[in-house]
Design an enzyme around this catalytic site. Structure first.
Site, PDB file in Angstrom:
ATOM      1  N   LEU A  41       0.928  -1.239   0.367  1.00  0.00           N
ATOM      2  CA  LEU A  41      -0.291   0.535  -0.407  1.00  0.00           C
ATOM      3  C   LEU A  41       1.055   1.239   0.147  1.00  0.00           C
ATOM      4  O   LEU A  41       1.769   1.523   0.574  1.00  0.00           O
ATOM      5  CB  LEU A  41      -0.954  -0.024   1.148  1.00  0.00           C
ATOM      6  CG  LEU A  41      -2.459  -0.815   1.753  1.00  0.00           C
ATOM      7  CD1 LEU A  41      -2.639  -0.513   2.566  1.00  0.00           C
ATOM      8  CD2 LEU A  41      -3.096  -0.597   0.182  1.00  0.00           C
TER       9      LEU A  41
ATOM     10  N   SER B 200      -0.040   4.227   1.555  1.00  0.00           N
ATOM     11  CA  SER B 200      -0.097   4.881   2.722  1.00  0.00           C
ATOM     12  C   SER B 200       0.582   4.021   3.798  1.00  0.00           C
ATOM     13  O   SER B 200       0.754   4.326   5.799  1.00  0.00           O
ATOM     14  CB  SER B 200      -0.696   4.774   2.949  1.00  0.00           C
ATOM     15  OG  SER B 200      -2.316   3.694   3.059  1.00  0.00           O
ATOM     16  N   CYS B 201       1.584   2.216   3.693  1.00  0.00           N
ATOM     17  CA  CYS B 201       1.977   2.392   4.278  1.00  0.00           C
ATOM     18  C   CYS B 201       3.484   2.105   4.665  1.00  0.00           C
ATOM     19  O   CYS B 201       4.001   2.249   3.971  1.00  0.00           O
ATOM     20  CB  CYS B 201       1.372   0.644   3.860  1.00  0.00           C
ATOM     21  SG  CYS B 201       2.761  -0.692   4.843  1.00  0.00           S
ATOM     22  N   ASP B 202       3.331   2.679   5.636  1.00  0.00           N
ATOM     23  CA  ASP B 202       4.587   3.649   6.166  1.00  0.00           C
ATOM     24  C   ASP B 202       5.994   2.012   6.669  1.00  0.00           C
ATOM     25  O   ASP B 202       7.151   2.551   5.593  1.00  0.00           O
ATOM     26  CB  ASP B 202       5.299   3.720   7.815  1.00  0.00           C
ATOM     27  CG  ASP B 202       4.137   4.602   8.250  1.00  0.00           C
ATOM     28  OD1 ASP B 202       4.341   5.223   7.630  1.00  0.00           O
ATOM     29  OD2 ASP B 202       4.612   4.736   9.121  1.00  0.00           O
TER      30      ASP B 202
ATOM     31  N   ARG C  88       6.992   1.545   2.443  1.00  0.00           N
ATOM     32  CA  ARG C  88       7.503   2.705   2.052  1.00  0.00           C
ATOM     33  C   ARG C  88       9.085   2.470   2.489  1.00  0.00           C
ATOM     34  O   ARG C  88       9.915   2.556   1.474  1.00  0.00           O
ATOM     35  CB  ARG C  88       6.731   4.147   2.611  1.00  0.00           C
ATOM     36  CG  ARG C  88       6.144   4.675   1.836  1.00  0.00           C
ATOM     37  CD  ARG C  88       5.623   6.065   2.293  1.00  0.00           C
ATOM     38  NE  ARG C  88       5.462   5.978   3.315  1.00  0.00           N
ATOM     39  CZ  ARG C  88       3.946   6.428   4.247  1.00  0.00           C
ATOM     40  NH1 ARG C  88       3.400   6.788   3.703  1.00  0.00           N
ATOM     41  NH2 ARG C  88       4.106   7.071   5.572  1.00  0.00           N
TER      42      ARG C  88
END
Length: 109
Positions: free
Chosen positions: A6, A8-10, A13
């Site tokens: 995702l 938005s997933c830390d 990333r």
């Protein structure tokens, strides 16, 4: 190399940044925006079974008790963001998560 995660997933990333620094250029599949094909979903479930479901996610907490009893294939088809992330496929081998063992596999540490 294909990377399922995702945007938005830390953790996703961080994993992508680390993979890029190590010279990898994975094809990124955002499970929310792009979805997961039936074949890929089946391969992920075959490789990881019930472990492919992220039971710590906000999506999981929002499911009813009845929904939580469904099999992983049904859950991931209906809610792709339930997938534990990242899932990486390289050379027909699959890995789940971004713990030390997965990092060592792709980073050579």
């Amino acid at each position: 190399m294909r990377f399922f995660g995702l945007k938005s997933c830390d953790t996703c990333r961080k994993a992508l940044k680390t993979l890029a620094a190590a010279g990898h250029a994975p094809t990124v599949i955002d499970v929310r925006a792009d979805g997961v094909s039936d074949a890929d979903r089946a391969a992920i479930i075959a490789a990881f079974g019930d472990a492919s479901i992220n039971r710590a996610s906000t999506t999981w907490r929002g499911l009813s008790d009845a929904e939580k009893t469904a099999d992983p294939a049904t859950l991931l088809a209906a809610h792709p963001t339930l997938m534990k992330r990242p899932v990486i496929e390289a050379d027909d081998q699959w890995t789940l998560g971004w713990k030390a063992d997965v990092q060592a596999k792709y980073l050579g540490d």
